[in-house]
Design a protein around this motif. Structure first.
Motif, PDB file in Angstrom:
ATOM      1  N   ARG A 153      -1.891   7.312  13.815  1.00 46.94           N
ATOM      2  CA  ARG A 153      -0.554   7.914  13.652  1.00 46.94           C
ATOM      3  C   ARG A 153       0.282   7.786  14.921  1.00 46.94           C
ATOM      4  N   LYS A 154      -0.387   7.460  16.042  1.00 51.24           N
ATOM      5  CA  LYS A 154       0.363   7.312  17.300  1.00 51.24           C
ATOM      6  C   LYS A 154       0.859   5.885  17.508  1.00 51.24           C
ATOM      7  N   TYR A 155       0.511   4.966  16.611  1.00 51.56           N
ATOM      8  CA  TYR A 155       0.946   3.578  16.787  1.00 51.56           C
ATOM      9  C   TYR A 155       2.466   3.512  16.854  1.00 51.56           C
ATOM     10  N   LYS A 156       2.940   2.580  17.696  1.00 52.97           N
ATOM     11  CA  LYS A 156       4.397   2.409  17.825  1.00 52.97           C
ATOM     12  C   LYS A 156       4.989   1.857  16.532  1.00 52.97           C
ATOM     13  N   GLN A 157       4.164   1.102  15.786  1.00 55.55           N
ATOM     14  CA  GLN A 157       4.659   0.477  14.555  1.00 55.55           C
ATOM     15  C   GLN A 157       4.810   1.574  13.498  1.00 55.55           C
ATOM     16  N   SER A 158       6.047   2.104  13.372  1.00 55.76           N
ATOM     17  CA  SER A 158       6.244   3.309  12.564  1.00 55.76           C
ATOM     18  C   SER A 158       5.988   3.077  11.077  1.00 55.76           C
ATOM     19  N   GLU A 159       6.203   1.837  10.597  1.00 60.01           N
ATOM     20  CA  GLU A 159       5.977   1.595   9.166  1.00 60.01           C
ATOM     21  C   GLU A 159       4.500   1.819   8.831  1.00 60.01           C
ATOM     22  N   PHE A 160       3.625   1.375   9.746  1.00 64.36           N
ATOM     23  CA  PHE A 160       2.186   1.565   9.566  1.00 64.36           C
ATOM     24  C   PHE A 160       1.832   3.036   9.796  1.00 64.36           C
ATOM     25  N   ALA A 161       2.264   3.559  10.952  1.00 62.42           N
ATOM     26  CA  ALA A 161       1.871   4.921  11.347  1.00 62.42           C
ATOM     27  C   ALA A 161       2.296   5.949  10.299  1.00 62.42           C
ATOM     28  N   GLY A 162       3.464   5.716   9.692  1.00 63.81           N
ATOM     29  CA  GLY A 162       3.984   6.677   8.718  1.00 63.81           C
ATOM     30  C   GLY A 162       3.167   6.734   7.436  1.00 63.81           C
ATOM     31  N   LYS A 163       2.339   5.714   7.204  1.00 57.80           N
ATOM     32  CA  LYS A 163       1.541   5.698   5.963  1.00 57.80           C
ATOM     33  C   LYS A 163       0.151   6.300   6.156  1.00 57.80           C
ATOM     34  N   VAL A 164      -0.216   6.590   7.403  1.00 56.96           N
ATOM     35  CA  VAL A 164      -1.586   7.043   7.672  1.00 56.96           C
ATOM     36  C   VAL A 164      -1.751   8.501   7.246  1.00 56.96           C
ATOM     37  N   VAL A 165      -2.780   8.749   6.468  1.00 54.52           N
ATOM     38  CA  VAL A 165      -2.999  10.114   5.981  1.00 54.52           C
ATOM     39  C   VAL A 165      -4.501  10.360   5.827  1.00 54.52           C
ATOM     40  N   ASP A 166      -4.915  11.577   6.162  1.00 57.11           N
ATOM     41  CA  ASP A 166      -6.325  11.943   6.017  1.00 57.11           C
ATOM     42  C   ASP A 166      -6.688  12.034   4.533  1.00 57.11           C
ATOM     43  N   ILE A 167      -7.908  11.670   4.193  1.00 55.80           N
ATOM     44  CA  ILE A 167      -8.288  11.597   2.777  1.00 55.80           C
ATOM     45  C   ILE A 167      -8.144  12.948   2.057  1.00 55.80           C
ATOM     46  N   SER A 168      -8.474  14.045   2.741  1.00 57.88           N
ATOM     47  CA  SER A 168      -8.379  15.353   2.067  1.00 57.88           C
ATOM     48  C   SER A 168      -6.926  15.665   1.743  1.00 57.88           C
ATOM     49  N   GLN A 169      -6.059  15.393   2.740  1.00 57.49           N
ATOM     50  CA  GLN A 169      -4.634  15.650   2.533  1.00 57.49           C
ATOM     51  C   GLN A 169      -4.091  14.744   1.421  1.00 57.49           C
ATOM     52  N   PHE A 170      -4.528  13.493   1.450  1.00 55.91           N
ATOM     53  CA  PHE A 170      -4.049  12.541   0.445  1.00 55.91           C
ATOM     54  C   PHE A 170      -4.424  13.008  -0.961  1.00 55.91           C
ATOM     55  N   LEU A 171      -5.690  13.404  -1.116  1.00 56.43           N
ATOM     56  CA  LEU A 171      -6.152  13.807  -2.447  1.00 56.43           C
ATOM     57  C   LEU A 171      -5.445  15.071  -2.901  1.00 56.43           C
ATOM     58  N   LEU A 191       0.833  -1.210   0.000  1.00 54.53           N
ATOM     59  CA  LEU A 191       0.000   0.000   0.000  1.00 54.53           C
ATOM     60  C   LEU A 191       0.865   1.256   0.000  1.00 54.53           C
ATOM     61  N   ASP A 192       0.456   2.234  -0.807  1.00 58.45           N
ATOM     62  CA  ASP A 192       1.179   3.509  -0.808  1.00 58.45           C
ATOM     63  C   ASP A 192       0.835   4.302   0.446  1.00 58.45           C
ATOM     64  N   SER A 193      -0.429   4.246   0.842  1.00 63.69           N
ATOM     65  CA  SER A 193      -0.885   5.003   2.010  1.00 63.69           C
ATOM     66  C   SER A 193      -2.033   4.264   2.667  1.00 63.69           C
ATOM     67  N   ILE A 194      -2.281   4.621   3.920  1.00 64.80           N
ATOM     68  CA  ILE A 194      -3.478   4.126   4.605  1.00 64.80           C
ATOM     69  C   ILE A 194      -4.336   5.361   4.871  1.00 64.80           C
ATOM     70  N   VAL A 195      -5.447   5.426   4.166  1.00 61.00           N
ATOM     71  CA  VAL A 195      -6.254   6.644   4.154  1.00 61.00           C
ATOM     72  C   VAL A 195      -7.349   6.561   5.220  1.00 61.00           C
ATOM     73  N   THR A 196      -7.516   7.658   5.957  1.00 61.19           N
ATOM     74  CA  THR A 196      -8.576   7.698   6.972  1.00 61.19           C
ATOM     75  C   THR A 196      -9.624   8.734   6.574  1.00 61.19           C
ATOM     76  N   ILE A 197     -10.843   8.522   7.070  1.00 63.68           N
ATOM     77  CA  ILE A 197     -11.917   9.464   6.730  1.00 63.68           C
ATOM     78  C   ILE A 197     -12.440  10.185   7.971  1.00 63.68           C
ATOM     79  N   ALA A 198     -11.882   9.872   9.132  1.00 61.32           N
ATOM     80  CA  ALA A 198     -12.287  10.586  10.352  1.00 61.32           C
ATOM     81  C   ALA A 198     -11.018  11.007  11.080  1.00 61.32           C
ATOM     82  N   SER A 199     -10.958  12.283  11.471  1.00 65.93           N
ATOM     83  CA  SER A 199      -9.709  12.792  12.041  1.00 65.93           C
ATOM     84  C   SER A 199      -9.332  12.056  13.326  1.00 65.93           C
ATOM     85  N   GLY A 200     -10.339  11.634  14.106  1.00 63.64           N
ATOM     86  CA  GLY A 200     -10.049  10.930  15.359  1.00 63.64           C
ATOM     87  C   GLY A 200      -9.344   9.613  15.099  1.00 63.64           C
TER      88      GLY A 200
END
Ligand code: SF4
Ligand code: SF4
Ligand code: SF4
Length: 295
Positions: free
Chosen positions: A261-279, A246-255
């Motif tokens: 993004r706070k997950y200790k697993q940085s490889e996962f956390a680093g891919k998380v991005v809000d849908i508006s920002q992603f687009l 996956l290039d990114s893990i897109v979220t649709i709710a800011s919460g």
């Protein structure tokens, strides 16, 4: 309470964060600026301010985007302050019945689906009105949840909702593949938003993966002091989205995004991005492909 106060006391009220806060930009209300929110929490933690609906409303209007934390010269741990505040407030705010109900719905897919059917029945028949007349939500201390329930389309009561697929292919030339984090309440309360997100992403050229195993982000548990369950849920989510290129893990709710993004697993956390920002970062111009909205 002391950690909360100690963290809040770091803020020197310089106001440098104000221009970075989207909520303050919209409301122009100091009570809803990062500085104002910290001051409110400071007063609450110091027993100078009581818990009130107004206080909770101000805090709830924070999107938890953490833009303020990034620019703060005093390195105020804003996210931790809000997390701790909400954690301490939860016990006051929700009855244990409401909390355990929320946790069951958010952690268990079968119960979540059952809740969807119950919600439709409750909202589209006279059940909610009758329950309110009898003051049942208040008696069961479920009144806050009752007020937050979304409206349900009366016409759709007899129609089964389309279950979400695990993979949607891009409808134009493929630019990449993203995971979509629907959140534990996504299918229950926000299915239209989930469907819209899939449509926008596929129309913008992205394959969308929705791993069946994804689950609650763990915020409910973390805010309620159950770090162990929160970490277990984080491991489930990391494994659900792993090995898919996956290039990114897109979220649709800011919460949801803020917690992931706070997950200790940085490889996962680093891919998380809000849908508006992603687009916006992907340079998508949806007007090319999407029908105009009726106003
Ligand atoms: S949070 Fe940081 S930037 Fe904002 S007012 Fe406090 S010290 Fe200043
Ligand atoms: S987290 Fe975002 S919305 Fe909340 S106070 Fe900070 S900048 Fe504003
Ligand atoms: S932040 Fe999202 S995933 Fe986490 S508990 Fe809330 S709705 Fe569920």
């Amino acid at each position: 309470m002391n950690t909360l106060l100690a963290d809040a006391d770091i803020c020197v009220k310089c106001g440098l964060c104000l221009s970075h806060c989207p909520t303050y930009a919209k409301t122009q209300n100091e009570n809803e600026s990062p500085r104002g929110l910290i001051a409110l929490i400071q007063a609450w933690a110091g027993h100078h301010l009581d818990t009130s609906e107004k206080l909770i409303e101000h805090i709830d209007n924070c999107l938890l985007c953490l833009s303020c934390e990034k620019v703060c010269p005093a390195v105020v741990p804003y996210g931790r302050i809000i997390d701790n505040f909400r954690g301490q407030l939860y016990a006051e705010r929700y009855s244990s019945l409401a909390l355990s109900l929320l946790k069951k719905i958010s952690h268990n897919k079968t119960i979540n689906r059952l809740a969807q059917s119950c919600l439709r029945l409750y909202k589209t028949t006279r059940l909610q009105k009758t329950a309110r007349l009898l003051r049942l939500p208040n008696l069961l201390r479920l009144d806050k949840i009752d007020r937050l329930l979304p409206d349900v389309d009366r016409n759709s009561i007899s129609l089964p909702r389309d279950p979400l697929k695990q993979y949607y292919s891009a409808s134009v030339e493929v630019k990449g593949t993203v995971g979509l984090f629907t959140g534990c309440m996504g299918s229950l309360l926000e299915q239209e938003t989930v469907n819209a997100a899939i449509k926008v992403l596929t129309t913008a050229g992205f394959n969308v993966s929705l791993p069946e195993q994804q689950t609650c982000c763990g915020a409910l548990d973390l805010h309620n002091g159950d770090r162990e369950t929160a970490e277990k849920l984080s491991r489930i989510n990391c494994s659900a989205f792993a090995d898919q290129g996956l290039d990114s893990i897109v979220t649709i709710a800011s919460g949801c995004g803020s917690q992931l993004r706070k997950y200790k697993q940085s490889e996962f956390a680093g891919k998380v991005v809000d849908i508006s920002q992603f687009l916006s970062q992907s340079g998508c111009n949806h007007s090319e492909h999407l029908m105009p909205l009726a106003v």
